[in-house]
Design an enzyme around this catalytic site. Structure first.
Site, PDB file in Angstrom:
ATOM      1  N   TYR A  37       0.857  -1.193   0.000  1.00 12.63           N
ATOM      2  CA  TYR A  37       0.000   0.000   0.000  1.00 12.63           C
ATOM      3  C   TYR A  37       0.886   1.233   0.000  1.00 12.63           C
ATOM      4  O   TYR A  37       1.745   1.389   0.857  1.00 12.63           O
ATOM      5  CB  TYR A  37      -0.875  -0.051   1.253  1.00 12.63           C
ATOM      6  CG  TYR A  37      -1.932   1.024   1.386  1.00 12.63           C
ATOM      7  CD1 TYR A  37      -3.276   0.749   1.131  1.00 12.63           C
ATOM      8  CD2 TYR A  37      -1.593   2.314   1.792  1.00 12.63           C
ATOM      9  CE1 TYR A  37      -4.259   1.721   1.280  1.00 12.63           C
ATOM     10  CE2 TYR A  37      -2.572   3.302   1.933  1.00 12.63           C
ATOM     11  CZ  TYR A  37      -3.903   2.998   1.674  1.00 12.63           C
ATOM     12  OH  TYR A  37      -4.874   3.963   1.822  1.00 12.63           O
ATOM     13  N   GLY A  53      -2.680   4.638  -1.478  1.00  9.20           N
ATOM     14  CA  GLY A  53      -4.080   4.211  -1.521  1.00  9.20           C
ATOM     15  C   GLY A  53      -4.876   4.915  -2.613  1.00  9.20           C
ATOM     16  O   GLY A  53      -6.092   5.093  -2.490  1.00  9.20           O
ATOM     17  N   TYR A 108      -8.008  10.289 -22.702  1.00  4.41           N
ATOM     18  CA  TYR A 108      -8.507  10.305 -21.326  1.00  4.41           C
ATOM     19  C   TYR A 108      -9.955  10.794 -21.359  1.00  4.41           C
ATOM     20  O   TYR A 108     -10.220  11.924 -21.746  1.00  4.41           O
ATOM     21  CB  TYR A 108      -7.636  11.243 -20.500  1.00  4.41           C
ATOM     22  CG  TYR A 108      -7.831  11.154 -19.000  1.00  4.41           C
ATOM     23  CD1 TYR A 108      -6.908  10.482 -18.198  1.00  4.41           C
ATOM     24  CD2 TYR A 108      -8.910  11.766 -18.381  1.00  4.41           C
ATOM     25  CE1 TYR A 108      -7.064  10.412 -16.829  1.00  4.41           C
ATOM     26  CE2 TYR A 108      -9.075  11.701 -16.994  1.00  4.41           C
ATOM     27  CZ  TYR A 108      -8.142  11.019 -16.228  1.00  4.41           C
ATOM     28  OH  TYR A 108      -8.291  10.951 -14.867  1.00  4.41           O
TER      29      TYR A 108
END
Lengths: 558, 558
Positions: free
Chosen positions: B118, B121, B451
């Site tokens: 992690y 996050g 995008y």
């Protein structure tokens, strides 16, 4: 062009060595005597019967087998000159399509044959040299797959047959207004598939990148089937298959089609040579230019020893003396270094680059003047001719070889000094002096390549000459392997560098490579012994030498 | 800063949406109603007992486990807002050194534990979301490894702890006069180790490159031991271990130290916005600039729909009307597109770049004027704030998500149209309209990223809202998978894109990845289900959804 069967390039080209150049070499290494060359006929007479079953694509004629038995490494050279080849491939195939390559791989599996992919035969690390084997050996020459198959002008992607050599890459693109811009010194003979398979780099990598930056995708034929790598500009979807197949040197498969990123021919290209007062000034100037992202197409810095040698080999004595007097007048003594650079682009781009470059060079004491332009142009005309030098010096009994690596800027001086010193002293115990010099020619923000050339005397026999080379190669390679550096920046691993690869990749890195090769080729049928050492090398002489190298490398790793 | 437990970023920051912007969205998707958010307390109350044996580095408190259970994908968002988390990790460890990470891996092996690395996050593809498992799950949060450990100024290489987030990367470098120049939109929270593990790309990739070009080496802890990747500028010695470990998303190991190529802070950096008369003009202009190698640090082209939306979301109504009138006077109608670009370098470099850029933009009808500068500056100040938009629109019942890919220039128009159309029509059978717009933001000579952002209405329930998203995501992903494109240009694979990976990599490419993961982690203990689908996913609901996705993907591949 008639290609030399036992040396480099076109038979009709001879690189002259001026008398004062030859005197300079002799002043370091002493008087030399040539060894006797074998004839093609005598070598052809040695070729044993082929062990390959008949196949319409497979040629087993002696001359084909002789001409595909060796590359251009120094041991290859000695083999070709002495006629002591050792191992010949059992046959050569000249496929014209991907599906014929597939057919040949199926044939190899069916008949338990080993396969060596062959591009231009220019390897200087033993990539295409067969090792003795219980199995028959088939060399697959891709030279007939030499066409520009497609050009997408909007996306600037060209598709080539993998066997297309440098001149045919460029001429076919130039006809459409494009260039690839990949110019390794082997450019006249080496092929686009070979560049990808061994991760080569060209003289203008500063503008066009290494082959890694050009390779956009393509087709590889493997024992598990066809692997098509799509052209995608960039992806975050896991590791890039281009990066995993590039540098596999035939161990995972054979590239048959290569897609590359091309560029429109530049409006203008110019090369220059300037002299720098000393090594620190020269090195700092090029580091500053590359770290400041000044657009350039190439830079090369010859250290003082190389500058001296190149001026002796590249000029007549009278010219040299004039230049030397001029440089001394400008305050450039024996420590002077030579800096060659090029700009490629629009006239406006080049003008703005040159303004930045000249400012930096001047601030470090660079002297160019009217000579810069003329000498730059001389460099660019002779840029692919260096490999012909071996041919000329050989006839005088002078052996020449090169080696190269790359490292971070903070390690350049130390590593260059260590490599040069290893070579200079390697034969002292035999009473032999070695002439050594170096340049940096591929610059990165992080560091640079280091390219070292060395001359030494041929011994009285081929065996002894090879032994001298082994000592030199082992010493220098061991220095590199423990020197935060790569065992090869642009020549690949082949068989000669394989013992030193573990020092660079580490145990887990080697595990990655072995795991992939093992999965794709559990029988070690594809170019065995290249990149990763063969577990049970058959040729005992070769094996003993490898063993010695390995021990040297292990002592380094350990 | 207080980090939101159930959304993006700093709790104190709210991105306002102007009234005419909200009206524009509603005019397309209709009136909306918000869903009710769960409280942190109610979610903490659901956390089951930990299955992890005690270890000094492992925390099993409920809040730690809630805060590490989800990333920032749309399903993650719904889970955090509904409180329906499904699976929580059994504990979280916060190691401070590589050797503590090693210790945790040893612990995982000893106690048969699954491990999820992690960073910040910030995954939008499910990288750090645990799947239900018979084994206990440990999340390793690298956030305490956030220091600049070493800076080599000569070689311009910086070593960071892998958990260093964007702002700490830049501030620690800036104190020494350097920048990394990696600015993904998640920059405020995402970490350098995460960028490497998932191959991210930042807004100024045109100058600094993707993370692939910055990553110089480092340390990865694996179940087989420590893998140290040395910093070597470039090598032809086989495949590059950097390229093989990058993008492995925790499947081979966990990066603990990352060495990156840094650059001295530029003398000057400027951003501009110009308007282009239509899509073809805008796209052709940016293609021309990148293919002509004009030095720039970023370019972004918003299509007409995005330009319209961004102007509505980024200005007050009065400002917008003035700008609109001005642009119409200049002949820019509804087809107008917005082109944002930046230059970074010395003042001289920027001046010469701007001269070239303006010439090209003008030749394609670009209009900037005094506004260009002001709007460019506005863009640069708001560049990391887009992710906060989801927070604001959510409170109005408007769902927003994005997806992205890249393809060659000759395929840009077709793929953009297909993706937009797939999204616009995906919910028609439910009587729902979707608002869709697109930009290109990472340019390569070969092609560009695409995008796409989409708004849709929250349904009356969380389940139904998730179902709407699934339809949208599946339709668009299937279009991408069959569209000569990557399933992700900059967000990685995670769990959400894993079903589509085979379409991109092909059978042999998938074999390569599976072979490596299988060799390094035969028990599938490291981040299972990420990158490569888990063979036997435990969570049945999740599994059914995956299965549906997989079938969609397979129908594409087949």
């Amino acid at each position: 062009m008639g290609r030399r069967w036992n040396g480099w390039g076109d038979e009709s080209y001879i690189k002259e060595v001026p008398a004062h150049g030859e005197r300079l070499i002799h002043s370091v290494i002493g008087e030399t005597h040539a060894l006797t060359d074998a004839t093609l006929e005598s070598v052809m007479a040695q070729v044993p019967a082929s062990r390959l079953p008949a196949h319409p694509l497979v040629v087993t004629a002696a001359e084909d087998r002789v001409r595909h038995a060796r590359g251009q490494s120094f041991p290859d050279w000695l083999a070709m000159r002495s006629g002591d080849f050792g191992v010949f491939p059992d046959g050569v195939a000249y496929p014209e399509t991907s599906s014929q390559v597939r057919e040949l791989l199926d044939y190899a599996v069916e008949h338990d044959v080993e396969v060596i992919p062959y591009g231009g035969g220019t390897s200087v690390a033993g990539h295409i040299t067969p090792l003795a084997s219980q199995r028959a050996i088939l060399t697959i020459d891709l030279g007939r797959m030499n066409q520009l198959m497609e050009l997408n002008e909007e996306s600037q992607i060209a598709t080539f047959g993998a066997g297309t050599p440098g001149p045919l890459v460029e001429s076919q693109l130039r006809a459409r207004g494009y260039t690839l811009g990949h110019f390794p010194q082997s450019w006249e003979l080496s092929t686009i598939g070979g560049w990808v398979a061994s991760r080569s780099s060209g003289q203008q990598s500063l503008r066009y990148g290494r082959i890694e930056q050009m390779f956009a995708g393509g087709r590889m034929e493997t024992l598990l089937g066809t692997m098509d790598i799509p052209t995608i500009p960039a992806s975050s979807a896991g590791p890039d298959m281009r990066e995993i197949t590039m540098g596999m040197e035939g161990r995972m498969g054979i590239f048959t089609e290569v897609k590359v990123r091309v560029t429109r021919m530049a409006e203008e290209e110019r090369f220059f040579v300037v002299f720098m007062p000393n090594w620190q000034a020269a090195k700092t100037a090029v580091r500053e230019l590359v770290q400041n992202k000044v657009p350039m197409s190439m830079m090369r810095v010859s250290n003082a020893k190389e500058a001296k040698t190149h001026l002796h080999l590249g000029t007549q004595e009278k010219q040299f003396k004039l230049l030397d007097r001029f440089l001394r007048l400008m305050g450039m003594g024996d420590e002077r270094c030579m800096l060659t650079y090029g700009v490629t682009g629009t006239k406006y781009q080049n003008k703005t680059s040159l303004k930045q470059i000249r400012k930096v060079l001047k601030s470090h004491g660079g002297v160019g003047g009217p000579l810069a332009n003329i000498m730059g142009s001389i460099w660019s005309h002779g840029r692919f001719k260096f490999p012909y030098l071996r041919e000329t010096t050989w006839t005088r009994g002078i052996a020449v070889d090169t080696l190269e690596t790359s490292t971070d800027w903070d390690n350049i001086d130390q590593l260059m000094a260590d490599v040069e010193s290893a070579l200079e002293t390697a034969l002292r115990s035999d009473g032999e002096e070695v002439m050594v010099f170096t340049h940096l020619s591929h610059m990165y923000t992080q560091g640079s390549s280091i390219y070292t050339t060395y001359f030494f005397r041929c011994a009285d026999s081929y065996e002894e000459t090879l032994e001298r080379w082994r000592k030199l190669k082992n010493k220098a390679s061991s220095v590199i392997a423990r020197g935060r550096a790569t065992i090869s920046h642009q020549h690949g691993v082949g068989k000669d560098h394989a013992p030193y690869l573990p020092a660079e990749k580490g145990a887990l890195g080697m595990r990655v490579l072995n795991t992939l090769v093992q999965d794709f080729d559990p029988q070690q049928r594809m170019n065995p012994g290249t990149l990763l050492e063969k577990s049970n090398a058959g040729n005992t002489a070769e094996h003993a030498a490898k063993k010695a190298q390995q021990e040297a490398a292990e002592s380094v790793v350990g």
